[in-house]
Scaffold this motif. Structure first.
Motif, PDB file in Angstrom:
ATOM      1  N   GLY A 135      23.066 -33.764  36.294  1.00  0.00           N
ATOM      2  CA  GLY A 135      24.292 -33.315  35.648  1.00  0.00           C
ATOM      3  C   GLY A 135      24.667 -31.889  35.977  1.00  0.00           C
ATOM      4  N   LEU A 136      25.517 -31.349  35.114  1.00  0.00           N
ATOM      5  CA  LEU A 136      26.083 -30.021  35.329  1.00  0.00           C
ATOM      6  C   LEU A 136      25.805 -29.133  34.128  1.00  0.00           C
ATOM      7  CD1 LEU A 136      29.600 -31.198  36.592  1.00  0.00           C
ATOM      8  CD2 LEU A 136      27.623 -30.525  37.995  1.00  0.00           C
ATOM      9  N   MET A 137      25.576 -27.871  34.409  1.00  0.00           N
ATOM     10  CA  MET A 137      25.290 -26.910  33.341  1.00  0.00           C
ATOM     11  C   MET A 137      26.290 -25.764  33.441  1.00  0.00           C
ATOM     12  SD  MET A 137      23.820 -23.628  33.005  1.00  0.00           S
ATOM     13  CE  MET A 137      22.434 -22.747  32.286  1.00  0.00           C
ATOM     14  N   THR A 138      26.680 -25.235  32.287  1.00  0.00           N
ATOM     15  CA  THR A 138      27.454 -24.004  32.304  1.00  0.00           C
ATOM     16  C   THR A 138      27.108 -23.137  31.096  1.00  0.00           C
ATOM     17  OG1 THR A 138      29.638 -23.118  32.901  1.00  0.00           O
ATOM     18  CG2 THR A 138      29.571 -24.600  31.006  1.00  0.00           C
ATOM     19  N   ILE A 139      27.480 -21.874  31.204  1.00  0.00           N
ATOM     20  CA  ILE A 139      27.290 -20.913  30.113  1.00  0.00           C
ATOM     21  C   ILE A 139      28.670 -20.434  29.682  1.00  0.00           C
ATOM     22  CG2 ILE A 139      26.316 -18.639  29.506  1.00  0.00           C
ATOM     23  CD1 ILE A 139      24.076 -19.157  31.516  1.00  0.00           C
ATOM     24  N   GLY A 140      28.913 -20.436  28.394  1.00  0.00           N
ATOM     25  CA  GLY A 140      30.209 -20.013  27.866  1.00  0.00           C
ATOM     26  C   GLY A 140      30.462 -18.526  28.071  1.00  0.00           C
ATOM     27  N   HIS A 141      31.673 -18.131  27.770  1.00  0.00           N
ATOM     28  CA  HIS A 141      32.010 -16.702  27.853  1.00  0.00           C
ATOM     29  C   HIS A 141      31.412 -15.974  26.638  1.00  0.00           C
ATOM     30  CE1 HIS A 141      34.391 -13.035  27.988  1.00  0.00           C
ATOM     31  NE2 HIS A 141      34.637 -13.332  29.256  1.00  0.00           N
ATOM     32  N   ASP A 143      32.310 -13.489  24.786  1.00  0.00           N
ATOM     33  CA  ASP A 143      33.137 -13.134  23.620  1.00  0.00           C
ATOM     34  C   ASP A 143      34.540 -13.718  23.616  1.00  0.00           C
ATOM     35  OD1 ASP A 143      32.605  -9.889  24.919  1.00  0.00           O
ATOM     36  OD2 ASP A 143      34.147 -11.294  25.527  1.00  0.00           O
ATOM     37  N   ASP A 144      34.758 -14.756  24.381  1.00  0.00           N
ATOM     38  CA  ASP A 144      36.073 -15.389  24.351  1.00  0.00           C
ATOM     39  C   ASP A 144      35.908 -16.895  24.138  1.00  0.00           C
ATOM     40  OD1 ASP A 144      38.551 -16.550  24.908  1.00  0.00           O
ATOM     41  OD2 ASP A 144      39.085 -14.976  26.337  1.00  0.00           O
ATOM     42  N   LEU A 145      36.071 -17.313  22.887  1.00  0.00           N
ATOM     43  CA  LEU A 145      35.810 -18.710  22.551  1.00  0.00           C
ATOM     44  C   LEU A 145      36.839 -19.667  23.163  1.00  0.00           C
ATOM     45  CD1 LEU A 145      34.526 -18.564  18.846  1.00  0.00           C
ATOM     46  CD2 LEU A 145      33.198 -18.819  20.937  1.00  0.00           C
ATOM     47  N   GLU A 146      38.039 -19.162  23.399  1.00  0.00           N
ATOM     48  CA  GLU A 146      39.052 -20.014  24.046  1.00  0.00           C
ATOM     49  C   GLU A 146      38.642 -20.335  25.479  1.00  0.00           C
ATOM     50  OE1 GLU A 146      41.691 -21.855  23.174  1.00  0.00           O
ATOM     51  OE2 GLU A 146      40.979 -21.346  21.162  1.00  0.00           O
ATOM     52  N   LEU A 147      38.197 -19.319  26.191  1.00  0.00           N
ATOM     53  CA  LEU A 147      37.713 -19.546  27.565  1.00  0.00           C
ATOM     54  C   LEU A 147      36.504 -20.480  27.562  1.00  0.00           C
ATOM     55  CD1 LEU A 147      37.769 -16.166  29.557  1.00  0.00           C
ATOM     56  CD2 LEU A 147      39.068 -18.268  29.986  1.00  0.00           C
ATOM     57  N   THR A 148      35.651 -20.291  26.576  1.00  0.00           N
ATOM     58  CA  THR A 148      34.468 -21.144  26.461  1.00  0.00           C
ATOM     59  C   THR A 148      34.873 -22.597  26.245  1.00  0.00           C
ATOM     60  OG1 THR A 148      33.111 -19.338  25.637  1.00  0.00           O
ATOM     61  CG2 THR A 148      32.391 -21.554  25.076  1.00  0.00           C
ATOM     62  N   LYS A 149      35.859 -22.787  25.374  1.00  0.00           N
ATOM     63  CA  LYS A 149      36.320 -24.148  25.084  1.00  0.00           C
ATOM     64  C   LYS A 149      36.865 -24.806  26.360  1.00  0.00           C
ATOM     65  CE  LYS A 149      38.645 -24.802  21.115  1.00  0.00           C
ATOM     66  NZ  LYS A 149      39.875 -24.801  20.269  1.00  0.00           N
ATOM     67  N   GLU A 150      37.674 -24.059  27.098  1.00  0.00           N
ATOM     68  CA  GLU A 150      38.211 -24.577  28.365  1.00  0.00           C
ATOM     69  C   GLU A 150      37.072 -24.928  29.330  1.00  0.00           C
ATOM     70  OE1 GLU A 150      41.172 -25.590  29.460  1.00  0.00           O
ATOM     71  OE2 GLU A 150      41.559 -25.318  27.322  1.00  0.00           O
ATOM     72  N   ALA A 151      36.093 -24.034  29.390  1.00  0.00           N
ATOM     73  CA  ALA A 151      34.970 -24.241  30.318  1.00  0.00           C
ATOM     74  C   ALA A 151      34.195 -25.512  29.964  1.00  0.00           C
ATOM     75  CB  ALA A 151      34.041 -23.027  30.289  1.00  0.00           C
ATOM     76  N   PHE A 152      33.945 -25.728  28.681  1.00  0.00           N
ATOM     77  CA  PHE A 152      33.156 -26.896  28.262  1.00  0.00           C
ATOM     78  C   PHE A 152      33.942 -28.195  28.489  1.00  0.00           C
ATOM     79  CE2 PHE A 152      30.250 -24.468  25.010  1.00  0.00           C
ATOM     80  CZ  PHE A 152      29.728 -23.742  26.072  1.00  0.00           C
ATOM     81  N   LYS A 153      35.244 -28.116  28.221  1.00  0.00           N
ATOM     82  CA  LYS A 153      36.085 -29.282  28.470  1.00  0.00           C
ATOM     83  C   LYS A 153      36.064 -29.625  29.964  1.00  0.00           C
ATOM     84  CE  LYS A 153      39.777 -29.339  25.849  1.00  0.00           C
ATOM     85  NZ  LYS A 153      41.139 -28.897  25.438  1.00  0.00           N
ATOM     86  N   THR A 154      36.198 -28.589  30.781  1.00  0.00           N
ATOM     87  CA  THR A 154      36.191 -28.794  32.235  1.00  0.00           C
ATOM     88  C   THR A 154      34.856 -29.369  32.703  1.00  0.00           C
ATOM     89  OG1 THR A 154      37.700 -26.933  32.515  1.00  0.00           O
ATOM     90  CG2 THR A 154      36.487 -27.633  34.469  1.00  0.00           C
ATOM     91  N   LEU A 155      33.763 -28.849  32.139  1.00  0.00           N
ATOM     92  CA  LEU A 155      32.448 -29.347  32.582  1.00  0.00           C
ATOM     93  C   LEU A 155      32.311 -30.835  32.296  1.00  0.00           C
ATOM     94  CD1 LEU A 155      29.940 -27.927  33.927  1.00  0.00           C
ATOM     95  CD2 LEU A 155      28.789 -28.308  31.758  1.00  0.00           C
ATOM     96  N   ASN A 156      32.781 -31.233  31.115  1.00  0.00           N
ATOM     97  CA  ASN A 156      32.697 -32.651  30.771  1.00  0.00           C
ATOM     98  C   ASN A 156      33.549 -33.513  31.707  1.00  0.00           C
ATOM     99  OD1 ASN A 156      31.702 -34.750  28.957  1.00  0.00           O
ATOM    100  ND2 ASN A 156      33.858 -34.959  28.422  1.00  0.00           N
ATOM    101  N   SER A 157      34.725 -33.016  32.075  1.00  0.00           N
ATOM    102  CA  SER A 157      35.544 -33.829  32.978  1.00  0.00           C
ATOM    103  C   SER A 157      34.969 -33.843  34.390  1.00  0.00           C
ATOM    104  CB  SER A 157      37.019 -33.415  32.934  1.00  0.00           C
ATOM    105  OG  SER A 157      37.193 -32.199  33.587  1.00  0.00           O
TER     106      SER A 157
END
Ligand SMILES: *Cc1c(COP(=O)(O)O)cnc(C)c1O
Length: 196
Positions: A135-141, A143-157
């Motif tokens: 699979g794929l791993m990522t680390i959130g931002h 101090d920016d939860l919006e960027l983190t949310k986008e990143a996690f959504k992208t990782l899942n897709s």
């Protein structure tokens, strides 16, 4: 009332060992945690519980440390260079379950390949029979939860696009966002420390 436990939310919680002492680790084991995550080779080499645990290497793995630790782990969450693949191929005995680390927040200081390198990376590593991509791993931002949310959504897709099994995402500050975006593995230290 039962105590808050991240295990109640997700089975594949990887405990970030660096936050805990030996007694706390045993307590987590008694509570049912079976996945332990390391970011230092020295912590890993001293670690013995039983044969039913999974050891995860979650930090940056230097190529010169590969030989020493690569046969002691069950999962690697931070695969991101061809050089590391070559080193694993050379030293690992049986296929290692690996997550490719993807940098989705465009921080230049962070490890991981970029999204537009992923297709080629996946193709290029097919030749290594000691690497089993799970699979794929990522680390959130940080101090920016919006960027983190986008990143996690992208990782899942991306997981779905490339037909992979799992995502590894979410730490103490953003694990709920990760679970809302269908995280399979989350990596937790600080938050568990507060409750044991
Ligand atoms: C330390 C660490 C974690 C856990 O961090 P906390 O904020 O303590 O939950 C997760 N992932 C990686 C790669 C880490 O190094």
């Amino acid at each position: 009332m039962s105590k808050f436990r991240i295990l109640d939310y997700i089975n594949q919680t990887v405990v970030a060992v660096k936050r805990f002492n030996e007694g706390e680790i045993l307590k987590l084991y008694e509570l049912g945690y079976r996945n332990f995550g390391f970011n230092r080779d020295s912590d890993l080499l001293n670690f013995n519980l039983d044969n039913n645990i999974n050891k995860h290497f979650i930090g940056y793995l230097q190529t010169n440390k590969v030989k020493k630790i690569i046969n002691q782990i069950d999962f690697l969450h931070s695969l991101s260079t061809q050089r590391l693949c070559q080193e694993i191929q050379k030293h690992r005995i049986d296929p290692l379950n690996c997550f490719i680390q993807v940098n989705l927040t465009n921080e230049s200081t962070k490890n991981g390949i970029s999204i537009n390198e992923l297709a080629d990376f996946l193709l290029n590593i097919k030749k290594y029979d000691k690497i089993n991509i799970v699979g794929l791993m990522t680390i959130g931002h940080p101090d920016d939860l919006e960027l983190t949310k986008e990143a996690f959504k992208t990782l899942n897709s991306l997981k779905e696009t490339y037909d992979l099994n799992y995502t590894s995402m979410g730490m103490s500050s953003d694990w709920e966002i990760a679970i809302n975006n269908k995280a399979d593995f989350i990596r937790i230290g600080t938050k568990l420390k507060e409750v044991i």
